[in-house]
Design an enzyme around this catalytic site. Structure first.
Site, short mmCIF file in Angstrom:
data_model
loop_
_atom_site.label_atom_id
_atom_site.label_comp_id
_atom_site.label_asym_id
_atom_site.label_seq_id
_atom_site.Cartn_x
_atom_site.Cartn_y
_atom_site.Cartn_z
N GLU A 126 -5.00 -8.37 -1.39
CA GLU A 126 -6.02 -8.49 -0.17
C GLU A 126 -7.56 -8.14 -0.60
O GLU A 126 -7.84 -7.27 -1.11
CB GLU A 126 -5.46 -7.30 0.77
CG GLU A 126 -3.77 -7.21 1.54
CD GLU A 126 -3.51 -6.07 2.25
OE1 GLU A 126 -4.39 -5.59 2.88
OE2 GLU A 126 -2.40 -6.02 2.35
N GLU A 174 0.94 -1.13 -0.01
CA GLU A 174 0.09 0.08 -0.02
C GLU A 174 0.84 1.22 0.04
O GLU A 174 0.83 2.04 0.85
CB GLU A 174 -0.93 -0.06 1.26
CG GLU A 174 -1.99 -1.33 1.16
CD GLU A 174 -2.89 -1.29 2.27
OE1 GLU A 174 -2.63 -0.54 3.37
OE2 GLU A 174 -3.97 -1.69 2.11
#
Ligand code: BGP
Length: 469
Positions: A365, A173
């Site tokens: 994810e 991220e």
């Protein structure tokens, strides 16, 4: 299997992160990472030193139980397993010149177990685990020296594991740095916050480091596929007003710039405008510009929720529990932690990323955090997590829709395939797993593992390559 949109060879699996699963925070020469002094997750204050109430110090003791856990993943039929390598196991302080052999040996053992079960490793090089020494002595990613430290770390991994690991992610991220400077960038946060100039310079350093890792991989591990990893979040206009549409475009640009740089190899014009309007002059060398041209093989991302956005200051109340801004969408339900549940959003973001970058995509994810209750059914301890099955089923149906739309999707690793410590809350009670782990927020429990109802459900999805959805 014909009656499924998922292609042969689609990689089904699960995902975890070292700091949330391993424990053994100071074993075998490991140095401290920023996570070891974050007992309250994203929002809480850091501690001076590791404190006993930090559940990550023990995690779920995967450091010692990895063989049992990987055998359970294999029982579900995993084709791929995403995990991170803890930077401070390999370089305890981050600025050493030689790696910690015991740290490398631990991940050799992980890879041995995965190989034994025929599970493809997908390795995150840095998953919110900056060595604490680099944070405290160098200021984290605001310091250009971190590029060199990261480069040495990445080169060490590619040299040691490049022939055994095909899929690599540079940073977890990477677009969260501006929103969570200490967790994501190892940047100490003074009273009054980190000056924007420093935050954007840190973002630039991470992007250069990511590109250098890609360049090194080409040189050292030519078979390796390197991807960037972003937090994805579709953004809807709160009303059809053009002003709200502009607000969405600008918010989207704040996230899309990371994928743009990783796939096009340069900063887009809209980002240069942002810097101009903020009065920020980045320190960018000619070498940096050349480094950035080393673009990725694929784009990976996390997906949990969508948000709305508005130009109306009176309505700009940040969505609860969301670190990335935006406002609540009145048409969607939210999880207990305020994350708005939107399976269709996953189809939208898959199409947006594919249309924009034309790079293979990997969902690394996706999952539902919930307070699971351990019960006994037919003499077996389990969790009847029909809510998690519904969430995952709905999202995977939308992945199938996107594949029908022509989007190239490499695989799907459900987040938290086994209960682990939550990143945002630093608790264990926010559970994601197909496998329940007996450890509570007070740190007590047997650490025994139990298959939830979703364990068998996911095994069927994998066995049928998605036909059972
Ligand atoms: C992502 C992180 C993961 C994971 C996930 C779930 O941002 O990449 O590390 O934690 O969020 O979030 P949480 O654990 O806060 O529920």
């Amino acid at each position: 299997m014909t009656n499924t949109p998922f292609p042969d060879g689609f990689l089904w699996g699960g995902a975890t992160a070292a700091n949330q699963i391993e424990g053994a925070y100071d074993a075998d020469g490991k140095g401290l990472s920023v996570q070891d002094v974050m007992p309250r997750g994203i929002s809480g204050p850091r501690s001076e030193t590791p404190t006993a109430d930090n559940l990550k110090l023990v995690g779920i003791d995967h450091y010692h139980r990895y063989a049992e856990d990987i055998a359970l993943f294999a029982e579900m039929g995993f084709g791929v397993y995403r995990f991170s390598i803890a930077w401070s196991r390999i370089f305890p302080k981050g600025d050493e010149t030689e790696p910690n052999e015991a740290g490398l040996a631990f991940y050799e053992r992980i890879l041995d177990e995965l190989e034994k079960h025929g599970i493809e490793p997908l390795v995150t090089i840095s998953h919110y685990e900056t060595p604490l020494h680099l944070a405290e002595q160098y200021g984290g990613w605001t310091n250009r020296e971190l590029i060199g430290f990261y480069e040495r770390y990445a080169r060490t991994l590619f040299e040691r594991f490049g022939s055994r690991v095909k899929y690599w992610l540079t940073f977890n991220e990477i677009n969260s740095l501006l929103h969570a400077p200490f967790m994501s960038g190892g940047i100490p946060i003074p009273e009054g916050g980190v000056p924007e100039q420093q935050l954007y310079q840190a973002m630039h350093h991470e992007l250069v480091a990511s590109a250098r890792a890609t360049r090194i991989a080409r040189e050292v591990a030519p078979e390796a596929k390197v991807g960037c990893m972003v937090l994805s979040m579709p953004i809807y206009p709160l009303t059809p007003s053009p002003d709200d549409a502009v607000a969405v475009m600008e918010a989207d640009h704040g996230n899309l710039v990371y994928g743009d740089v990783h796939t096009r190899g340069a900063y887009p014009g809209y980002f240069l405008r942002t810097l101009r309007e903020k009065g920020i002059e980045l320190d960018i060398t000619d070498q940096d510009r050349d480094d950035l041209t080393h673009t990725v093989d694929f784009v990976s991302f996390s997906y949990y929720m969508s948000i709305a956005e508005t130009a109306d200051p009176a309505k700009k109340v940040a969505g609860e529990g969301n670190i990335m801004g935006g406002v609540s969408n009145p048409t969607l339900e939210a999880s207990e932690w305020g994350w708005q549940i939107d399976p269709v959003g996953l189809r939208l973001v898959l199409n947006q990323f594919w249309d924009r970058w034309q790079k293979p995509l990997f969902i690394v994810e996706n999952g539902l955090g919930a307070r699971d209750q351990l019960v006994e059914v037919d003499g077996e301890k389990t969790v009847v997590d029909d809510y998690r099955i519904a969430y995952l089923n709905d999202h995977l149906v939308q992945v199938g829709e996107a594949i029908e739309d022509g989007v190239e999707v490499l695989g799907y690793t459900s987040w938290g395939c086994i209960d682990i410590v939550s990143a945002s809350t630093a608790q264990l009670s926010k559970r994601y797993g197909f496998i329940y782990v007996d450890r509570g927020d007070d740190g007590t429990g047997s650490l025994d593992r139990y298959r939830k109802k979703s364990f068998g459900w996911y095994a069927d999805v994998i066995r049928s390559n998605g036909a059972s959805l």
